[in-house]
Design an enzyme around this catalytic site. Structure first.
Site, short mmCIF file in Angstrom:
data_model
loop_
_atom_site.label_atom_id
_atom_site.label_comp_id
_atom_site.label_asym_id
_atom_site.label_seq_id
_atom_site.Cartn_x
_atom_site.Cartn_y
_atom_site.Cartn_z
N THR A 1 0.82 -1.23 0.00
CA THR A 1 0.00 0.00 0.00
C THR A 1 0.85 1.27 0.00
O THR A 1 0.33 2.35 -0.30
CB THR A 1 -0.88 0.05 1.26
N ASP B 1 18.12 -0.47 4.09
CA ASP B 1 18.90 -1.68 3.76
C ASP B 1 20.36 -1.33 3.50
O ASP B 1 21.26 -2.08 3.89
CB ASP B 1 18.31 -2.36 2.50
C1 PRP Z 1 11.87 4.40 4.05
C2 PRP Z 1 12.46 5.74 4.40
C3 PRP Z 1 11.25 6.51 4.85
C4 PRP Z 1 10.17 5.98 3.96
C5 PRP Z 1 9.93 6.98 2.87
O1 PRP Z 1 11.67 3.66 5.20
O2 PRP Z 1 13.49 5.68 5.35
O3 PRP Z 1 10.93 6.32 6.22
O4 PRP Z 1 10.66 4.75 3.40
O5 PRP Z 1 8.86 6.62 2.09
P1 PRP Z 1 7.50 7.44 2.06
O6 PRP Z 1 7.86 8.87 1.89
O7 PRP Z 1 6.82 6.88 0.83
O8 PRP Z 1 6.74 7.16 3.31
P2 PRP Z 1 11.14 2.13 5.16
O9 PRP Z 1 9.66 2.11 5.22
O10 PRP Z 1 11.77 1.43 4.00
O11 PRP Z 1 11.63 1.56 6.53
P3 PRP Z 1 13.12 1.24 7.05
O12 PRP Z 1 13.85 2.54 7.17
O13 PRP Z 1 12.86 0.60 8.37
O14 PRP Z 1 13.77 0.32 6.06
#
Ligand code: PRP
Ligand code: URA
Length: 215
Positions: free
Chosen positions: A114, A209
């Site tokens: 989503t 990652d």
């Molecule tokens: C990544 C990043 C942000 C988010 C950005 O985190 O660090 O928090 O995605 O995407 P958005 O603007 O569409 O919300 P992720 O959800 O991959 O989590 P992680 O840092 O734990 O890997």
């Protein structure tokens, strides 16, 4: 209609040192160790602009040569709030510039289907109200995570919030500015667009990652 090109609440800090370091971490062959170090370094460099408007107060001191009237930072200690996980990668670099800052943590991950943020943790210093809260996350893609993080902080009564990221997509900046028009946004690079998986193009891939070596 919102116009990103005409928005003085969005600052792209395109300093040559920052641009150079970003180029290093954008390269797909840059390894975890170097990636992690440079994310922190860029976080530290961005602090100069983010804190440019901090309040100062008068203070009387004595240098080894003479007494003088000078200035020091005024008010409550500010709070750095990384969005987990990737935001953690910027915290040490920021704290090197502001060692007495407090740190809060906001646990959010983006659902892969989503693309909506899912909250799993939130821990803040006491007496958050009245402090400047700087929310940090290297990536601003759809903007969902940044918007949710700011919602969480505002629910705790905070009025003075800044959002800091390394790489942003125009779609995410627009969504964030519409949701939270009072929050200034500091960006190291404004990229072209999002792809159909919600990744920033050209971006730097999955920042969490790459920082933590989980892929
Ligand atoms: C990544 C990043 C942000 C988010 C950005 O985190 O660090 O928090 O995605 O995407 P958005 O603007 O569409 O919300 P992720 O959800 O991959 O989590 P992680 O840092 O734990 O890997
Ligand atoms: N999160 C990332 O880590 N990278 C992107 O490009 C988008 C979201």
């Amino acid at each position: 209609m919102y116009n990103l090109n005409n928005d003085n609440m969005v600052l792209v800090i395109d300093h040559p040192l920052i641009t150079h370091k970003l180029t290093q971490i954008r390269k797909k062959d840059t390894g975890t160790n170097e990636f992690r170090q440079i994310v922190n370094e860029i976080g530290g460099l961005m602090v100069y602009e983010i804190t440019r408007d901090l309040e100062l107060e008068d203070v009387d001191i004595e240098t080894p040569v003479a007494p003088m009237k000078t200035k020091q930072l005024a008010g409550e200690k500010l709070v750095v709030c990384p969005i987990l996980r990737a935001g953690l990668g910027m915290v040490d670099g920021i704290l090197q510039m502001m060692p007495s800052a407090r740190v809060g943590h906001i646990g959010l991950y983006r659902d892969e289907e989503t693309l909506k943020p899912v909250e799993y943790f939130a821990k803040f210093p006491n007496k958050l109200e009245g402090r400047l809260v700087i929310i940090v996350d290297p990536m601003l893609a759809t903007g969902g995570s940044a918007i949710a993080a700011i919602d969480l902080v505002k629910k705790r009564g905070v009025k003075n919030i800044k959002f800091v990221c390394l790489v942003a997509a125009p779609e995410g900046v627009t969504a964030l500015r519409i949701a939270h028009p009072d929050v200034p946004v500091y960006i190291a690079a404004l990229d072209e667009k999002l792809n159909n998986k919600g990744y920033i193009v050209p971006g730097l891939g999955d920042c969490g990652d790459r920082i933590f070596g989980t892929k």
